[in-house]
Motif scaffolding. Sequence first.
Motif, mmCIF file in Angstrom:
data_model
loop_
_atom_site.group_PDB
_atom_site.id
_atom_site.type_symbol
_atom_site.label_atom_id
_atom_site.label_comp_id
_atom_site.label_asym_id
_atom_site.label_seq_id
_atom_site.Cartn_x
_atom_site.Cartn_y
_atom_site.Cartn_z
ATOM 1 N N ASN A 159 42.684 35.980 35.596
ATOM 2 C CA ASN A 159 41.820 35.046 36.312
ATOM 3 C C ASN A 159 41.734 33.715 35.590
ATOM 4 O OD1 ASN A 159 41.257 36.833 38.340
ATOM 5 N ND2 ASN A 159 39.438 37.661 37.339
ATOM 6 N N ARG A 213 43.075 30.132 37.155
ATOM 7 C CA ARG A 213 42.220 28.955 37.344
ATOM 8 C C ARG A 213 42.695 27.777 36.491
ATOM 9 N NH1 ARG A 213 37.688 33.168 38.093
ATOM 10 N NH2 ARG A 213 37.355 33.009 40.329
ATOM 11 N N ASP A 265 33.022 34.847 42.344
ATOM 12 C CA ASP A 265 33.228 35.648 43.545
ATOM 13 C C ASP A 265 31.860 35.881 44.185
ATOM 14 O OD1 ASP A 265 35.646 37.755 41.868
ATOM 15 O OD2 ASP A 265 35.936 35.875 42.935
ATOM 16 N N THR A 302 34.206 38.778 50.616
ATOM 17 C CA THR A 302 34.070 38.185 49.292
ATOM 18 C C THR A 302 34.867 36.888 49.242
ATOM 19 O OG1 THR A 302 33.768 40.315 48.186
ATOM 20 C CG2 THR A 302 34.486 38.477 46.821
ATOM 21 N N SER A 320 36.286 34.063 46.844
ATOM 22 C CA SER A 320 36.597 33.659 45.474
ATOM 23 C C SER A 320 36.856 32.152 45.455
ATOM 24 C CB SER A 320 37.836 34.397 44.959
ATOM 25 O OG SER A 320 37.639 35.796 44.972
ATOM 26 N N ASN A 372 37.376 28.357 42.830
ATOM 27 C CA ASN A 372 37.411 27.629 41.572
ATOM 28 C C ASN A 372 36.775 26.259 41.816
ATOM 29 O OD1 ASN A 372 39.311 26.044 42.861
ATOM 30 N ND2 ASN A 372 41.012 26.617 41.539
#
Length: 283
Positions: free
Chosen positions: A24, A28, A118, A156, A158, A160
């Motif tokens: 992750n 990002r 998230d 959900t 997610s 950035n």
Amino acid sequence: MDEFDKKLFDMAKNEDVYTPAGLNARVREALDGLPARGAGLGRTARVALCALAAATVLAGTALAAFSAGGFRSVELWRGRDGDDSSWYGVKGGDYRYIPVEELSDAVRKIARDNPVADTTRDFKGKNWSAAQELSGVTLPANDFLDGLEIGASYLTVSANKNGPTRLRFWQGTDGLWLTVSADAYTELMSGVDIHDSYGFDGDTELYAGEYKTEKGLSALTVQLKPGESDDGLGERTPGTERCLAELMVGGFKYHIRVEVDGVNVKTGDEALETLHRVLDAFE
């Protein structure tokens, strides 16, 4: 939330999905330097069939690699992080990268309010059509899934710092112990080599192969046959058999799971048959 809904959500929370360490953060970090659009991932070039039985092998040893399900590669291996667990993973595929501006205002607001996080929205007593309406994303049709009684569903988001990166639609089906998730990625992920991996106890045997649907769609199927466990009273009981599928449909990545419950799905063969019915219903 009743007892059945609670078990479905527990199943979702313990879906045997493991993210490689640091992935992750690396994703990002990579996104910070990406343009709005990027090159897509390669198309699956070949189709192969593989079967795997648990065996004594060196930790971390790759046992097989092939293509199925619309993914660039499928890998099976034994041992990870110093244990003897069994694993499989899928990598690459023909993802549809959704422009952020095509998502609903609600989803974009969730991403703005919860960057680098998230965020999950529950839809009690509804299937994931409610999540699709909220998000502005329409998933591929599947009459079998749409016709089942629904126990629980959620979405959900997610994100950035640049916006939403992935939408995960999930629903559980009453009476069949069937769960299904669909991942939709945005254009912010178009330069990332997407992959997912799944880990299981070391005494679980994995049998993996390709299933071709009636309409010619390829799916990776994995049958899990766990060993016996000690109940603490000197008795050993067999673990729960499950059948899983991974596939790409219309640019979305699906993860489907059918569990033997001894009532509605009595055997591993029945679980696999149910899984095939789900797969055959994709257009």
